[in-house]
Write a protein that holds these residues in place. Sequence first.
Motif, short mmCIF file in Angstrom:
data_model
loop_
_atom_site.label_atom_id
_atom_site.label_comp_id
_atom_site.label_asym_id
_atom_site.label_seq_id
_atom_site.Cartn_x
_atom_site.Cartn_y
_atom_site.Cartn_z
N MET A 1 15.75 15.04 13.28
CA MET A 1 15.39 15.46 14.65
C MET A 1 16.30 16.42 15.06
O MET A 1 15.96 17.50 15.60
N ARG A 2 17.71 16.40 14.29
CA ARG A 2 18.76 17.30 14.77
C ARG A 2 18.33 18.58 14.23
O ARG A 2 18.50 19.85 14.71
N TRP A 3 17.85 18.42 12.73
CA TRP A 3 17.52 19.88 12.27
C TRP A 3 16.11 20.49 12.92
O TRP A 3 16.09 21.63 13.20
N LEU A 4 15.41 19.68 13.43
CA LEU A 4 14.20 20.32 14.10
C LEU A 4 14.76 20.82 15.41
O LEU A 4 14.15 22.14 15.84
N GLN A 5 15.77 20.43 16.26
CA GLN A 5 16.28 21.01 17.28
C GLN A 5 17.08 22.37 16.70
O GLN A 5 17.10 23.31 17.74
N ILE A 6 17.63 22.42 15.67
CA ILE A 6 18.40 23.61 15.51
C ILE A 6 17.42 24.52 15.05
O ILE A 6 17.74 25.73 15.38
N LEU A 7 16.34 24.22 14.66
CA LEU A 7 15.07 25.15 14.34
C LEU A 7 14.47 25.67 15.65
O LEU A 7 13.65 26.51 15.53
N GLY A 8 14.75 25.07 16.80
CA GLY A 8 13.77 25.31 18.06
C GLY A 8 12.80 24.41 18.27
O GLY A 8 11.87 25.05 19.02
N LEU A 9 12.47 23.41 17.41
CA LEU A 9 11.48 22.81 17.61
C LEU A 9 11.68 21.51 18.26
O LEU A 9 12.48 20.79 17.39
N GLY A 10 11.07 21.01 19.31
CA GLY A 10 11.21 19.97 19.97
C GLY A 10 10.41 18.71 19.35
O GLY A 10 9.31 18.90 18.78
N ALA A 11 11.03 17.52 18.69
CA ALA A 11 10.27 16.40 18.33
C ALA A 11 9.81 15.66 19.37
O ALA A 11 9.02 14.47 19.11
N ARG A 12 10.39 15.66 20.37
CA ARG A 12 9.85 14.62 21.30
C ARG A 12 8.23 14.78 21.73
O ARG A 12 7.67 13.68 21.71
N ALA A 13 7.86 15.93 21.87
CA ALA A 13 6.41 16.19 22.13
C ALA A 13 5.54 15.36 21.21
O ALA A 13 4.61 14.65 21.33
N GLY A 14 5.92 15.70 19.66
CA GLY A 14 5.16 15.17 18.74
C GLY A 14 5.10 13.43 18.65
O GLY A 14 4.28 12.92 18.49
N ARG A 15 6.42 13.16 18.85
CA ARG A 15 6.62 11.78 18.92
C ARG A 15 5.58 11.18 19.90
O ARG A 15 5.03 10.04 19.79
N ASP A 16 5.83 11.56 21.11
CA ASP A 16 4.97 11.10 22.34
C ASP A 16 3.51 11.08 21.75
O ASP A 16 2.88 10.10 22.27
N THR A 17 3.14 12.24 21.39
CA THR A 17 1.73 12.36 21.05
C THR A 17 0.99 11.24 20.05
O THR A 17 0.17 10.81 20.21
N ALA A 18 2.24 11.08 19.07
CA ALA A 18 1.72 10.07 18.15
C ALA A 18 1.65 8.76 18.84
O ALA A 18 0.93 8.18 18.26
N LEU A 19 2.78 8.62 19.62
CA LEU A 19 2.62 7.09 20.05
C LEU A 19 1.44 6.91 20.96
O LEU A 19 0.70 5.72 21.05
N MET A 20 0.94 8.03 21.77
CA MET A 20 -0.31 7.94 22.40
C MET A 20 -1.56 7.77 21.69
O MET A 20 -2.14 6.94 22.10
N GLY A 21 -1.45 8.09 20.68
CA GLY A 21 -2.50 8.12 19.92
C GLY A 21 -2.68 6.49 19.31
O GLY A 21 -3.97 6.05 19.19
N LEU A 22 -1.71 6.18 18.99
CA LEU A 22 -1.62 4.56 18.41
C LEU A 22 -1.90 3.87 19.60
O LEU A 22 -2.69 2.68 19.38
N ALA A 23 -1.30 4.00 20.55
CA ALA A 23 -1.44 3.22 21.84
C ALA A 23 -3.10 3.31 22.32
O ALA A 23 -3.39 2.17 23.10
N ALA A 24 -3.72 4.26 22.10
CA ALA A 24 -5.05 4.38 22.62
C ALA A 24 -6.01 3.39 21.68
O ALA A 24 -7.16 3.18 21.90
N ARG A 25 -5.54 3.13 20.28
CA ARG A 25 -6.38 2.53 19.42
C ARG A 25 -5.97 1.28 19.25
O ARG A 25 -6.66 0.50 18.66
#
Length: 66
Positions: A1-25
Amino acid sequence: MRWLQILGLGARAGRDTALMGLAARLPAAVLSQLLGTSISCATDWTVVAGNTRPGYAAEVARRHPT
């Protein structure tokens, strides 16, 4: 996660999207076991995801083996 932040990419949105997809199914009990979270946390995610499938177990029991 730290490397993604260094690159300017937020991991939280992707994590939440993946969780939402699982939770829907998946039902909350399965989601809780899969992710190692509490049942109340998993239930919250399924409610937010709009998963209103209380008959999941009955649906699985009616499936025909292939």
